[in-house]
Design a protein around this motif. Structure first.
Motif, PDB file in Angstrom:
ATOM      1  N   VAL A   1       0.828  -1.205   0.000  1.00 39.35           N
ATOM      2  CA  VAL A   1       0.000   0.000   0.000  1.00 39.35           C
ATOM      3  C   VAL A   1       0.866   1.260   0.000  1.00 39.35           C
ATOM      4  N   ARG A   2       0.251   2.371  -0.399  1.00 36.42           N
ATOM      5  CA  ARG A   2       0.872   3.695  -0.319  1.00 36.42           C
ATOM      6  C   ARG A   2       0.525   4.300   1.037  1.00 36.42           C
ATOM      7  N   LEU A   3       1.503   4.951   1.684  1.00 35.72           N
ATOM      8  CA  LEU A   3       1.296   5.543   2.999  1.00 35.72           C
ATOM      9  C   LEU A   3       1.431   7.068   2.928  1.00 35.72           C
ATOM     10  N   PRO A   4       0.483   7.816   3.499  1.00 36.15           N
ATOM     11  CA  PRO A   4       0.623   9.275   3.549  1.00 36.15           C
ATOM     12  C   PRO A   4       1.808   9.723   4.400  1.00 36.15           C
ATOM     13  N   PHE A   5       2.132   8.909   5.431  1.00 36.10           N
ATOM     14  CA  PHE A   5       3.251   9.216   6.327  1.00 36.10           C
ATOM     15  C   PHE A   5       3.741   7.911   6.934  1.00 36.10           C
ATOM     16  N   ALA A   6       5.042   7.859   7.205  1.00 35.97           N
ATOM     17  CA  ALA A   6       5.630   6.745   7.955  1.00 35.97           C
ATOM     18  C   ALA A   6       6.905   7.252   8.608  1.00 35.97           C
ATOM     19  N   GLY A   7       7.201   6.753   9.795  1.00 39.34           N
ATOM     20  CA  GLY A   7       8.287   7.311  10.584  1.00 39.34           C
ATOM     21  C   GLY A   7       9.682   7.018  10.067  1.00 39.34           C
ATOM     22  N   TYR A   8      10.018   5.736   9.936  1.00 37.06           N
ATOM     23  CA  TYR A   8      11.411   5.449   9.578  1.00 37.06           C
ATOM     24  C   TYR A   8      11.759   5.863   8.147  1.00 37.06           C
ATOM     25  N   PRO A   9      10.825   5.812   7.181  1.00 40.74           N
ATOM     26  CA  PRO A   9      11.159   6.364   5.869  1.00 40.74           C
ATOM     27  C   PRO A   9      11.443   7.868   5.900  1.00 40.74           C
ATOM     28  N   CYS A  10      10.721   8.604   6.759  1.00 35.48           N
ATOM     29  CA  CYS A  10      10.967  10.050   6.854  1.00 35.48           C
ATOM     30  C   CYS A  10      12.317  10.343   7.500  1.00 35.48           C
ATOM     31  N   VAL A  11      12.671   9.592   8.535  1.00 34.41           N
ATOM     32  CA  VAL A  11      13.980   9.792   9.163  1.00 34.41           C
ATOM     33  C   VAL A  11      15.090   9.481   8.153  1.00 34.41           C
ATOM     34  N   GLY A  12      14.945   8.377   7.430  1.00 42.52           N
ATOM     35  CA  GLY A  12      15.959   8.008   6.446  1.00 42.52           C
ATOM     36  C   GLY A  12      16.063   9.012   5.312  1.00 42.52           C
ATOM     37  N   ALA A  13      14.920   9.454   4.782  1.00 42.88           N
ATOM     38  CA  ALA A  13      14.934  10.411   3.681  1.00 42.88           C
ATOM     39  C   ALA A  13      15.487  11.757   4.126  1.00 42.88           C
ATOM     40  N   ALA A  14      15.140  12.196   5.342  1.00 44.19           N
ATOM     41  CA  ALA A  14      15.653  13.469   5.850  1.00 44.19           C
ATOM     42  C   ALA A  14      17.168  13.432   5.982  1.00 44.19           C
ATOM     43  N   TRP A  15      17.693  12.306   6.438  1.00 41.37           N
ATOM     44  CA  TRP A  15      19.147  12.150   6.570  1.00 41.37           C
ATOM     45  C   TRP A  15      19.814  12.157   5.202  1.00 41.37           C
ATOM     46  N   LEU A  16      19.251  11.417   4.259  1.00 46.55           N
ATOM     47  CA  LEU A  16      19.863  11.289   2.939  1.00 46.55           C
ATOM     48  C   LEU A  16      19.823  12.607   2.162  1.00 46.55           C
ATOM     49  N   LEU A  17      18.685  13.300   2.217  1.00 49.03           N
ATOM     50  CA  LEU A  17      18.520  14.530   1.457  1.00 49.03           C
ATOM     51  C   LEU A  17      19.090  15.748   2.174  1.00 49.03           C
ATOM     52  N   ASP A  18      19.260  15.640   3.500  1.00 48.40           N
ATOM     53  CA  ASP A  18      19.798  16.737   4.318  1.00 48.40           C
ATOM     54  C   ASP A  18      19.001  18.024   4.094  1.00 48.40           C
ATOM     55  N   VAL A  19      17.705  17.929   4.327  1.00 50.90           N
ATOM     56  CA  VAL A  19      16.792  19.063   4.148  1.00 50.90           C
ATOM     57  C   VAL A  19      16.148  19.420   5.493  1.00 50.90           C
ATOM     58  N   PRO A  20      15.673  20.655   5.655  1.00 52.04           N
ATOM     59  CA  PRO A  20      15.064  21.071   6.919  1.00 52.04           C
ATOM     60  C   PRO A  20      13.627  20.592   7.091  1.00 52.04           C
ATOM     61  N   GLU A  21      13.033  20.095   6.011  1.00 47.61           N
ATOM     62  CA  GLU A  21      11.680  19.579   6.103  1.00 47.61           C
ATOM     63  C   GLU A  21      11.410  18.627   4.948  1.00 47.61           C
ATOM     64  N   LEU A  22      10.414  17.773   5.149  1.00 50.32           N
ATOM     65  CA  LEU A  22       9.931  16.871   4.115  1.00 50.32           C
ATOM     66  C   LEU A  22       8.468  17.195   3.844  1.00 50.32           C
ATOM     67  N   VAL A  23       8.067  17.044   2.603  1.00 52.50           N
ATOM     68  CA  VAL A  23       6.673  17.248   2.233  1.00 52.50           C
ATOM     69  C   VAL A  23       6.067  15.887   1.921  1.00 52.50           C
ATOM     70  N   THR A  24       5.119  15.467   2.749  1.00 58.43           N
ATOM     71  CA  THR A  24       4.425  14.192   2.562  1.00 58.43           C
ATOM     72  C   THR A  24       2.948  14.472   2.320  1.00 58.43           C
ATOM     73  N   PRO A  25       2.189  13.490   1.804  1.00 60.92           N
ATOM     74  CA  PRO A  25       0.750  13.690   1.648  1.00 60.92           C
ATOM     75  C   PRO A  25       0.041  14.017   2.960  1.00 60.92           C
TER      76      PRO A  25
END
Length: 214
Positions: free
Chosen positions: A66-90
């Motif tokens: 399934v597609r998820l509007p938000f998930a915790g560990y993917p956001c932590v991983g993506a934030a680390w990899l992209l090195d951005v101050p915020e992420l935009v999720t659904p």
């Protein structure tokens, strides 16, 4: 084959363990939801992230099913990899910051997918649990040291998609933090570590170590 990175998110103090995460940095190569869902199923990670705008931190998250509007560990991983101050999720805008060896995000508990939080009397009982049959998503937990906020947990998705146990589950940690109303130091799965802290206005911070596997 579409290029993708593999991260380990919520690693232990010595760099081991953590939940593997697939990240497709060029989300445009698989623009359709059906394509992304099929690729996430093929990879077989608990979640796979597709990056749609690396500078703005726009991401799209999928489990094998399934597609998820938000998930915790993917956001932590993506934030680390992209090195951005915020992420935009659904679900909404997720704050992000780096602090030494930890990457932190800030999100709301209502964004998390439903989880059944099931407390057990002792950590040993959590350790001894068998994988339950497919059904509800169960986050089994027990205090290891209540005064210190230390918790032992295991996550059972119950989805029947080949992921019998989730090594580290950020969304469930956020829900548990909101329920208990205090900062937590969670050991989940074989040895992953998740840190949380409630924030004003219904926000919860979630942090952990991230390593690039390949």
């Amino acid at each position: 084959m579409t290029d993708y990175d593999v991260l380990r998110v919520f690693c232990g103090p010595r760099g081991g363990y953590g939940n593997e995460l697939g990240v497709v940095r060029e989300g445009s190569v698989l623009p359709e939801r059906e394509e992304r869902q099929a690729f996430a199923a093929k990879l077989g990670f608990s979640e796979t992230v597709f990056v749609d705008d690396p500078e703005r931190g726009v991401i799209d998250i999928y489990t094998p099913g399934v597609r998820l509007p938000f998930a915790g560990y993917p956001c932590v991983g993506a934030a680390w990899l992209l090195d951005v101050p915020e992420l935009v999720t659904p679900a909404g805008v997720v704050g992000a910051r780096q602090d030494g060896e930890f990457c932190w995000i800030e999100a709301r508990a209502e964004w998390a997918p439903p989880r059944t939080l099931k407390q057990y009397p002792t950590a040993a009982e959590v350790d001894a649990l068998p994988v339950p049959p497919p059904g509800e998503w169960i986050y089994a937990w027990a205090w290891e040291d209540e005064s210190a906020g230390r918790i032992r947990a295991r996550g059972f998705p119950g989805r029947g998609d080949g992921i019998d146990e989730d090594e580290a589950t950020g969304a469930a940690a956020i829900l548990l933090t909101e329920q208990l109303g205090r900062a937590l130091n969670i050991t989940q799965g074989a040895g992953s570590q998740l840190l949380t802290a409630p924030q004003p206005g219904g926000w919860v911070e979630l942090g952990g170590r991230v390593y690039l596997e390949r």
